[in-house]
Structure formats: structure tokens, C-alpha cells
Design a protein around this motif. Structure first.
Motif, PDB file in Angstrom:
ATOM      1  N   GLN A  20      52.627  37.164  60.056  1.00 18.95           N
ATOM      2  CA  GLN A  20      52.082  36.048  59.091  1.00 18.95           C
ATOM      3  C   GLN A  20      51.541  36.384  57.812  1.00 18.95           C
ATOM      4  N   HIS A  24      52.987  35.297  53.802  1.00 17.35           N
ATOM      5  CA  HIS A  24      52.075  34.905  52.693  1.00 17.35           C
ATOM      6  C   HIS A  24      52.031  36.078  51.362  1.00 17.35           C
ATOM      7  N   GLU A  27      55.175  35.375  49.687  1.00 16.79           N
ATOM      8  CA  GLU A  27      55.178  34.213  48.904  1.00 16.79           C
ATOM      9  C   GLU A  27      54.269  34.378  47.425  1.00 16.79           C
ATOM     10  N   ASN A  28      52.961  34.940  47.797  1.00 19.17           N
ATOM     11  CA  ASN A  28      52.266  35.031  46.441  1.00 19.17           C
ATOM     12  C   ASN A  28      53.000  36.003  45.415  1.00 19.17           C
ATOM     13  N   LYS A  40      47.292  33.014  48.242  1.00 22.06           N
ATOM     14  CA  LYS A  40      46.735  32.469  49.376  1.00 22.06           C
ATOM     15  C   LYS A  40      46.424  33.793  49.942  1.00 22.06           C
ATOM     16  N   VAL A  42      44.988  35.053  54.301  1.00 25.75           N
ATOM     17  CA  VAL A  42      45.055  34.783  55.641  1.00 25.75           C
ATOM     18  C   VAL A  42      44.043  35.469  56.244  1.00 25.75           C
ATOM     19  N   VAL A  61      45.184  29.253  56.194  1.00 22.80           N
ATOM     20  CA  VAL A  61      45.414  29.818  54.913  1.00 22.80           C
ATOM     21  C   VAL A  61      44.257  29.044  53.806  1.00 22.80           C
TER      22      VAL A  61
END
Length: 129
Positions: A20, A24, A27-28, A40, A42, A61
Motif C-alpha cells: 500500500q 502511494h 502515485e506521488n 500523500k 500512509v 491516507v
């Protein structure tokens, strides 16, 4: 046998959490140049309920509240009357370092899972004799 299943559960929870986190982080990294994008994060939380105490799961998140970078580019469609627009607050070097840390932690959890599986299999072979 419960010790083996507990170790498998612990390592699989670590695998899920790091997976997970890597999602993220990627994605960043992909949105480093996206105007207005906030990094983001986590958090990890220890699970105190259930069969395996000490297992890890991801929390909600969170968006990094650091200031967005102000960029001067009068030709940009999002630029204001002064030629400035808000960039992202993603630092590529930090994201890559975090991704490397998450990858190594994932690999360590995978190694632990494999070791517990091999020990369980060896024990079953010994009991069959």
C-alpha cells in the motif's frame, strides 16, 4: 503450529502494508509535476485485535500540509495575473528514498514469510517419518 501461522500472518500484514505504501509513493512520484498536487502519506498502525497481536495495517491516507511550491511561468494556463501558479509539494529525492525503504521492508517480510513456510514444510516432513 500456531507459531508458524502467526509468523505467516505477521509477515503477510507487513507485505500488505508496504505494498500500500509503495502504491502511494509511486502515485506521488507520478504527480511530481502536477500543479496543486499534495503529497500523500500512509501511516502504519499496530493491530491489537484479532488472532495475531502485533500485525500491521495502514491507516487513513493523509495529505502533506506543507506549502505548495510557487512557480513563475506567465505562459502556463493556471498562472495568475503575476505569472505564478502553485506546483506540487512532492520532493522526488524523498519519494525515491522512501520507495527504496519500503521495497527493502517488503523484501524482508517476504523472506520471513518464505522462511516460516519452509520451516513448516520441514516440520511436516519430519512428522510424516
Amino acid at each position: 503450529m500456531s507459531d508458524f501461522s502467526d509468523s505467516l500472518s505477521l509477515s503477510s500484514s507487513g507485505l500488505r502494508a508496504q505494498s500500500q505504501r509503495l502504491r502511494h509513493l509511486s502515485e506521488n512520484i507520478a504527480n511530481t509535476d502536477t500543479p496543486g498536487y499534495r503529497r500523500k502519506t500512509v501511516p502504519f498502525e499496530t493491530v491489537m485485535h484479532g488472532d495475531t497481536p502485533g500485525a500491521v495495517e495502514t491507516g487513513r491516507v493523509r495529505l502533506d500540509r506543507a506549502e505548495l511550491q510557487e512557480i513563475y511561468d506567465p505562459s502556463h494556463p493556471m498562472a495568475d495575473e503575476n505569472g505564478m501558479y502553485s506546483g506540487s509539494n512532492v520532493e522526488l529525492v524523498i519519494e525515491i528514498a522512501d520507495a527504496r525503504e519500503a521495497q527493502r521492508s517488503y523484501e524482508a517480510n517476504l523472506k520471513m514469510f518464505d522462511q516460516a513456510r519452509q520451516m513448516s514444510s520441514s516440520l511436516m516432513d519430519l512428522l510424516r517419518r
